[in-house]
Scaffold this active site. Structure first.
Site, mmCIF file in Angstrom:
data_model
loop_
_atom_site.group_PDB
_atom_site.id
_atom_site.type_symbol
_atom_site.label_atom_id
_atom_site.label_comp_id
_atom_site.label_asym_id
_atom_site.label_seq_id
_atom_site.Cartn_x
_atom_site.Cartn_y
_atom_site.Cartn_z
ATOM 1 C CG HIS A 1 -27.860 -40.605 -51.815
ATOM 2 N ND1 HIS A 1 -27.412 -39.473 -51.181
ATOM 3 C CD2 HIS A 1 -28.661 -41.246 -50.918
ATOM 4 C CE1 HIS A 1 -27.881 -39.433 -49.956
ATOM 5 N NE2 HIS A 1 -28.658 -40.504 -49.762
ATOM 6 C CB THR A 2 -26.308 -36.118 -56.805
ATOM 7 O OG1 THR A 2 -25.716 -37.025 -57.745
ATOM 8 C CG2 THR A 2 -25.597 -34.777 -56.898
ATOM 9 C CE1 TYR A 3 -25.424 -35.770 -48.403
ATOM 10 C CE2 TYR A 3 -25.043 -37.450 -50.068
ATOM 11 C CZ TYR A 3 -25.327 -37.101 -48.764
ATOM 12 O OH TYR A 3 -25.506 -38.079 -47.819
ATOM 13 C CG ASN B 1 -35.679 -43.966 -47.921
ATOM 14 O OD1 ASN B 1 -35.558 -44.173 -46.721
ATOM 15 N ND2 ASN B 1 -35.971 -42.787 -48.428
ATOM 16 N NE ARG B 2 -33.413 -44.623 -42.649
ATOM 17 C CZ ARG B 2 -33.130 -43.436 -43.204
ATOM 18 N NH1 ARG B 2 -33.925 -42.941 -44.149
ATOM 19 N NH2 ARG B 2 -32.060 -42.765 -42.824
ATOM 20 C CD GLU C 1 -31.929 -39.748 -51.216
ATOM 21 O OE1 GLU C 1 -32.022 -40.992 -51.084
ATOM 22 O OE2 GLU C 1 -31.771 -38.969 -50.261
ATOM 23 C CG HIS D 1 -29.516 -45.863 -49.457
ATOM 24 N ND1 HIS D 1 -30.784 -45.511 -49.866
ATOM 25 C CD2 HIS D 1 -28.964 -44.729 -48.911
ATOM 26 C CE1 HIS D 1 -30.992 -44.233 -49.588
ATOM 27 N NE2 HIS D 1 -29.908 -43.745 -49.010
ATOM 28 C CG ASP E 1 -33.062 -38.579 -43.904
ATOM 29 O OD1 ASP E 1 -33.351 -38.759 -45.111
ATOM 30 O OD2 ASP E 1 -32.325 -39.346 -43.249
#
Length: 386
Positions: A216-218, A120-121, A352, A146, A288
């Site tokens: 980070h799987t979609y 993340n940020r 996540e 990330h 998000d």
């Protein structure tokens, strides 16, 4: 520092909760069939050989993982009729991952990748630890995302096989991407006869540092590239979330979800409220955000997702305090997936498990500080069912 990195996953309690979420079409005789692991050469990155491993539960769950970035490339799971199909987003070739999977490469999607050192940020790419200020690369709206320009998603990991899976390891040297301390990390992927994919993370350091690892799987439970995920239902066991500023950095507030589009305490279609005129939804062009999980510190159910059409279900268990739900808002039709079909907006969603974004700059958030002699240890389980 608290107990963030010293606690142990409560395996016994977690196992009791897992018993009801696996694929139910497994007989007692079939359950004795052990999972298998196979390996194949997949190419080279920067002179290093990359392998692809296939983890097969023997009961319909088959996961392909790359040693490059620890990437989950495909994950096949049965529907209500027992038909297995790939239900995660990814690229068809190694070259695609190298060229397109991060902001620096023009994609910024991080399909299936291991994320570190900090998921993340981090605001403005800056944080202070023990009185010293550190600067990490800025790569997203003036912030660090990330892990920076060359995070764990771009490393070729060392791999050893373990029962039912693989263990990946990497050492990030002191000063890597601006982070202090030589960090040694391991990530173990395993599958079992109940069609559960478990991810166990560890890390140690030789200097005080910050760390926050995730995958980070979609997901698209109807099938990869089958269309948008708006009709798929999601439940998140969280009464609060962390609102963000216009650059998606948490304000520090832990806001109640009640009465907002962020209330997923009951199963709700992902698209039911995504277009509401809510400032937080407008900032991220959809979901998000980080949810503050009701239960953390021991393995517990954080979220459940389901697809009415196929009957597939996904249950996420973790010991982490937060869950970032991302609704695939920036998939723009320019990326071609493993099936050869184009990914458009909200063709997949990410769940996540993590600590909160920008925690190093928010003393009130659960700590992400790791010190010498301590071990960062966390576990997440993705349980597939119908």
């Amino acid at each position: 520092m608290g107990t963030v990195f010293s606690r142990r996953t409560a395996i016994a309690a977690g196992a009791a909760g897992l018993a009801t979420v696996g694929f139910t079409g497994v007989s007692q005789a079939a359950a004795a069939k052990p999972p298998t692991v196979t390996k194949e050469y997949y190419g080279r990155v920067g002179g290093a050989a990359v392998s692809r491993y296939t983890l097969d539960s023997g009961h319909g769950l088959r996961v392909r993982i790359l040693s490059y970035g620890g990437i989950i490339q495909t994950l096949e799971a049965p529907d209500r009729h027992g038909r297995a199909e790939n239900i995660v987003l990814g690229f068809p070739t190694l070259a695609d991952y190298v060229a397109k999977n991060s902001p620096e490469a023009g994609g910024g999607v991080y399909f299936g990748a291991l994320i570190g050192r900090y998921a993340n940020r981090i605001a403005h790419g800056t944080f202070t630890l023990d009185g010293q200020t550190y600067h990490v690369p800025v790569n997203n709206n003036g912030n660090s995302l990330h892990g920076g320009l060359a995070g764990f998603d771009k490393k070729v990991w060392d791999v050893t096989e373990v029962p039912g899976g693989i263990r990946l390891s990497v050492t990030s040297p002191d000063g890597d991407q601006g982070y202090p301390g030589a960090l040694h990390a391991t990530v173990t992927y395993t599958v079992d006869s109940q069609n559960r994919l478990s991810i166990a993370y560890t890390a140690t350091t030789d200097k005080p540092t910050v760390v926050n690892l995730t995958n980070h799987t979609y997901w698209n439970l109807a099938g990869e590239a089958s269309g948008d995920i708006y009709d798929q239902k999601l439940q998140i066991n969280a009464g609060r979330y962390t609102p963000t500023d216009t650059t998606q950095i948490p304000t520090g507030q832990l806001a109640p979800v009640q009465g907002t589009p962020f209330d997923f305490r009951r199963p709700t279609a992902i698209g039911a409220r995504i277009a509401e005129d809510d400032p937080q939804l407008l900032t991220g062009q959809g979901y998000d955000h980080n949810w503050v999980l009701d239960s953390s510190g021991s393995l517990a159910v954080a979220a459940k997702a389901s697809d009415p059409a196929s009957g597939r279900t996904l249950t996420v268990l973790t010991d982490q305090p937060g869950l970032q739900f991302y609704s695939g808002n920036f998939l723009d039709g320019t990326l071609v997936g493993t099936s050869g079909r184009t990914y458009r907006q909200s063709y997949g969603f990410a769940l996540e498990t993590q600590h909160f974004p920008d925690s190093p700059n928010h003393p009130s958030f659960p700590s992400t500080v790791l010190r010498p002699g301590q071990t960062y240890r966390t576990k997440t389980v993705f349980a597939l069912g119908v």
